[in-house]
Scaffold this motif. Structure first.
Motif, PDB file in Angstrom:
ATOM      1  N   ILE A   1     -32.966  26.483  -9.354  1.00 34.99           N
ATOM      2  CA  ILE A   1     -34.081  27.085  -8.630  1.00 34.99           C
ATOM      3  C   ILE A   1     -35.198  26.073  -8.409  1.00 34.99           C
ATOM      4  CG2 ILE A   1     -36.011  28.710  -8.903  1.00 34.99           C
ATOM      5  CD1 ILE A   1     -33.990  30.615 -10.227  1.00 34.99           C
ATOM      6  N   HIS A   2     -35.490  25.275  -9.411  1.00 37.28           N
ATOM      7  CA  HIS A   2     -36.622  24.370  -9.338  1.00 37.28           C
ATOM      8  C   HIS A   2     -36.325  23.052  -8.639  1.00 37.28           C
ATOM      9  CE1 HIS A   2     -38.321  27.220 -12.141  1.00 37.28           C
ATOM     10  NE2 HIS A   2     -39.476  26.621 -12.041  1.00 37.28           N
ATOM     11  N   HIS A   3     -35.050  22.669  -8.513  1.00 38.70           N
ATOM     12  CA  HIS A   3     -34.772  21.327  -8.011  1.00 38.70           C
ATOM     13  C   HIS A   3     -33.790  21.250  -6.838  1.00 38.70           C
ATOM     14  CE1 HIS A   3     -37.103  19.670 -11.277  1.00 38.70           C
ATOM     15  NE2 HIS A   3     -36.403  20.372 -12.146  1.00 38.70           N
ATOM     16  N   ALA A   4     -33.206  22.349  -6.425  1.00 38.29           N
ATOM     17  CA  ALA A   4     -32.259  22.293  -5.305  1.00 38.29           C
ATOM     18  C   ALA A   4     -32.993  21.972  -4.004  1.00 38.29           C
ATOM     19  CB  ALA A   4     -31.513  23.614  -5.173  1.00 38.29           C
ATOM     20  N   PRO A   5     -32.386  21.167  -3.119  1.00 37.94           N
ATOM     21  CA  PRO A   5     -33.033  20.790  -1.860  1.00 37.94           C
ATOM     22  C   PRO A   5     -32.831  21.808  -0.738  1.00 37.94           C
ATOM     23  CG  PRO A   5     -30.954  19.638  -2.057  1.00 37.94           C
ATOM     24  CD  PRO A   5     -31.109  20.447  -3.332  1.00 37.94           C
ATOM     25  N   CYS A   6     -32.243  22.950  -1.048  1.00 42.37           N
ATOM     26  CA  CYS A   6     -31.921  23.955  -0.034  1.00 42.37           C
ATOM     27  C   CYS A   6     -32.137  25.337  -0.635  1.00 42.37           C
ATOM     28  CB  CYS A   6     -30.466  23.791   0.420  1.00 42.37           C
ATOM     29  SG  CYS A   6     -29.273  23.957  -0.924  1.00 42.37           S
ATOM     30  N   PRO A   7     -32.033  26.412   0.150  1.00 42.88           N
ATOM     31  CA  PRO A   7     -32.162  27.752  -0.422  1.00 42.88           C
ATOM     32  C   PRO A   7     -31.159  27.984  -1.553  1.00 42.88           C
ATOM     33  CG  PRO A   7     -32.297  27.876   1.956  1.00 42.88           C
ATOM     34  CD  PRO A   7     -31.916  26.460   1.627  1.00 42.88           C
ATOM     35  N   VAL A   8     -31.577  28.798  -2.521  1.00 45.03           N
ATOM     36  CA  VAL A   8     -30.755  29.093  -3.692  1.00 45.03           C
ATOM     37  C   VAL A   8     -30.529  30.606  -3.780  1.00 45.03           C
ATOM     38  CG1 VAL A   8     -30.577  28.983  -6.211  1.00 45.03           C
ATOM     39  CG2 VAL A   8     -31.642  27.105  -4.945  1.00 45.03           C
ATOM     40  N   ALA A   9     -29.284  31.028  -3.918  1.00 44.58           N
ATOM     41  CA  ALA A   9     -28.958  32.430  -4.130  1.00 44.58           C
ATOM     42  C   ALA A   9     -28.585  32.615  -5.602  1.00 44.58           C
ATOM     43  CB  ALA A   9     -27.812  32.875  -3.236  1.00 44.58           C
ATOM     44  N   VAL A  10     -29.327  33.462  -6.303  1.00 44.80           N
ATOM     45  CA  VAL A  10     -29.037  33.771  -7.705  1.00 44.80           C
ATOM     46  C   VAL A  10     -28.378  35.150  -7.716  1.00 44.80           C
ATOM     47  CG1 VAL A  10     -29.968  34.018 -10.023  1.00 44.80           C
ATOM     48  CG2 VAL A  10     -31.056  32.452  -8.398  1.00 44.80           C
ATOM     49  N   VAL A  11     -27.103  35.201  -8.139  1.00 44.50           N
ATOM     50  CA  VAL A  11     -26.301  36.414  -8.008  1.00 44.50           C
ATOM     51  C   VAL A  11     -26.027  36.996  -9.397  1.00 44.50           C
ATOM     52  CG1 VAL A  11     -24.135  37.375  -7.124  1.00 44.50           C
ATOM     53  CG2 VAL A  11     -25.205  35.421  -5.966  1.00 44.50           C
ATOM     54  N   PRO A  12     -26.408  38.260  -9.617  1.00 44.36           N
ATOM     55  CA  PRO A  12     -26.130  38.860 -10.932  1.00 44.36           C
ATOM     56  C   PRO A  12     -24.641  39.035 -11.157  1.00 44.36           C
ATOM     57  CG  PRO A  12     -26.917  40.527  -9.390  1.00 44.36           C
ATOM     58  CD  PRO A  12     -27.067  39.207  -8.699  1.00 44.36           C
ATOM     59  N   HIS A  13     -24.216  38.838 -12.383  1.00 47.87           N
ATOM     60  CA  HIS A  13     -22.814  39.056 -12.717  1.00 47.87           C
ATOM     61  C   HIS A  13     -22.478  40.537 -12.539  1.00 47.87           C
ATOM     62  CE1 HIS A  13     -21.843  35.083 -14.252  1.00 47.87           C
ATOM     63  NE2 HIS A  13     -22.990  35.085 -14.909  1.00 47.87           N
ATOM     64  N   SER A  14     -21.300  40.793 -11.989  1.00 48.84           N
ATOM     65  CA  SER A  14     -20.891  42.182 -11.758  1.00 48.84           C
ATOM     66  C   SER A  14     -20.423  42.817 -13.066  1.00 48.84           C
ATOM     67  CB  SER A  14     -19.774  42.223 -10.724  1.00 48.84           C
ATOM     68  OG  SER A  14     -18.708  41.380 -11.093  1.00 48.84           O
TER      69      SER A  14
END
Length: 290
Positions: free
Chosen positions: A277-290
Motif C-alpha cells: 500500500i505504501h510503496h507500490a507505483p500503481c493502484p493497489v487492490a486489497v482483497v479480503p480472504h473468502s
C-alpha cells in the motif's frame, strides 16, 4: 443484484483520481458507480448550526461535481451520489458490504488521505467485506490502455489466495491484460518441518520446485476459467513484500490478499499488504480472504 463500484471522495486530488479509476472500472465491468462522502457532525467537540450548514453545502456540491466530471467522460454510466452524516469507518464499511469494490484515494508513500487519515484508513481496509482499491493522485488511464500486467501475490495453500486471484483474473479479462502471479518463499528453521512436509519436499525435489508446484496448483482453476488471460508465474526466495514490489515496475494494478489481525487497538492489516500500500507505483487492490 448488481453490485456497484463505490468511491469514497473528500475533494482531494487523490480521491478525484480514485473516482476516475472507479468510473473506468465500472464501465469495463458493466456495473453502476456510486460516489459518496461520509462526514459526522460535529467533527471535533461542538460547533454551531451555521458551520454545519456550510459544511453540508460544500459536501453536496463537491460530491455532485465529482459525479458530473465522471459523467462527462462516461455519459452512459449509471452514477449515483450521496453525502452521509455518519463516521467515515462506519459508512465505508457498510458501503463495502454491498459493493463490487471500494475505491479510495491514497498518497502512496505515506498515510491514506482525507477522512481516511491514519488508523481510520487502516480500519476500513481491514474490515471492508469487498476489495478496497487505493489510488494515488498521479494515476492515469494510460497504463490500463497499454495493457500492462496485473500483478497478484499468492501465498500458502491454493485456497488461501483464491479471492485475490479471482479479482486479478477478472480485472485482467475485463482489460485485456496479462497476470503476473508472484509467490515468495524463505528458508524456515529445520524444526518447523513435520515428517509429512519433509516427504512432500523430497517428492518435489527441493524447496524451489515445491514452491513452483504450489503456485501452479493455485493458478490452475483460474487458468481454466480465464483461458484467454496470459499468465506469468514468478517464484522467488525473499521477503514477500519486497519480492512483490520488485515485480510491479511495469504494472497497472497490484492485488494482494488480506487477513485482518484484531487486537485491543483495533483491526490491523498484514505486513505484506501494508508494505505494498505504501510503496507500490500503481493502484493497489486489497482483497479480503473468502
Amino acid at each position: 443484484m448488481i453490485h456497484p463500484i463505490t468511491v469514497g471522495v473528500d475533494g482531494s486530488p487523490e480521491s478525484r483520481a480514485a473516482a476516475a479509476w472507479a468510473g473506468r472500472e465500472a464501465v469495463r465491468r458493466g456495473v453502476p458507480l456510486r460516489v459518496m462522502y461520509a462526514w459526522h457532525w460535529p467533527p471535533h467537540g461542538t460547533a454551531d448550526a451555521g458551520d454545519r450548514d456550510e459544511q453540508a453545502r460544500w459536501a453536496g456540491e463537491m460530491v455532485r461535481d465529482v459525479a458530473r466530471t465522471i459523467a462527462d467522460t462516461h455519459p452512459d454510466l449509471a452514477i449515483s451520489d450521496e453525502v452521509v452524516d455518519v463516521t467515515a469507518v462506519d459508512a465505508l464499511v457498510a458501503e463495502a458490504a454491498g459493493a463490487r469494490a471500494l475505491a479510495l484515494g491514497s498518497r502512496g508513500h505515506g498515510a491514506v488521505v482525507g477522512f481516511l487519515l491514519g488508523s481510520v484508513g487502516q480500519q476500513v481496509i481491514a474490515e471492508a467485506g469487498c476489495p478496497v482499491v487505493l489510488v494515488r493522485a498521479d494515476d492515469r488511464a494510460a497504463p490500463e490502455a497499454a495493457g500492462r500486467e496485473i500483478v497478484v501475490g499468492q501465498q500458502g495453500e491454493p485456497d488461501d489466495s483464491a479471492a485475490a486471484l479471482e479479482f486479478a483474473f477478472e480485472t485482467a479479462a475485463a482489460r485485456g491484460a496479462g497476470v503476473r502471479a508472484v509467490r515468495a518463499w524463505s528458508l524456515p528453521p529445520v524444526f518447523a518441518y513435520s515428517p509429512a512436509s519433509l516427504r512432500l519436499l523430497d517428492e518435489a525435489g527441493g524447496l524451489e520446485p515445491y514452491e513452483t508446484k504450489a503456485l501452479a496448483e493455485a493458478l490452475q482453476p483460474w487458468r481454466e476459467r480465464f483461458p484467454d488471460v496470459p499468465v506469468t508465474p514468478h517464484v522467488e526466495m525473499g521477503s514477500a513484500g519486497q519480492v512483490l514490489l520488485a515485480q510491479t515496475a511495469g504494472a497497472q494494478l497490484i492485488v494482494v490478499g488480506r487477513r485482518a489481525h484484531r487486537s485491543a487497538l483495533g483491526s490491523r492489516i498484514g505486513s505484506v499488504a501494508h508494505a505494498v500500500i505504501h510503496h507500490a507505483p500503481c493502484p493497489v487492490a486489497v482483497v479480503p480472504h473468502s
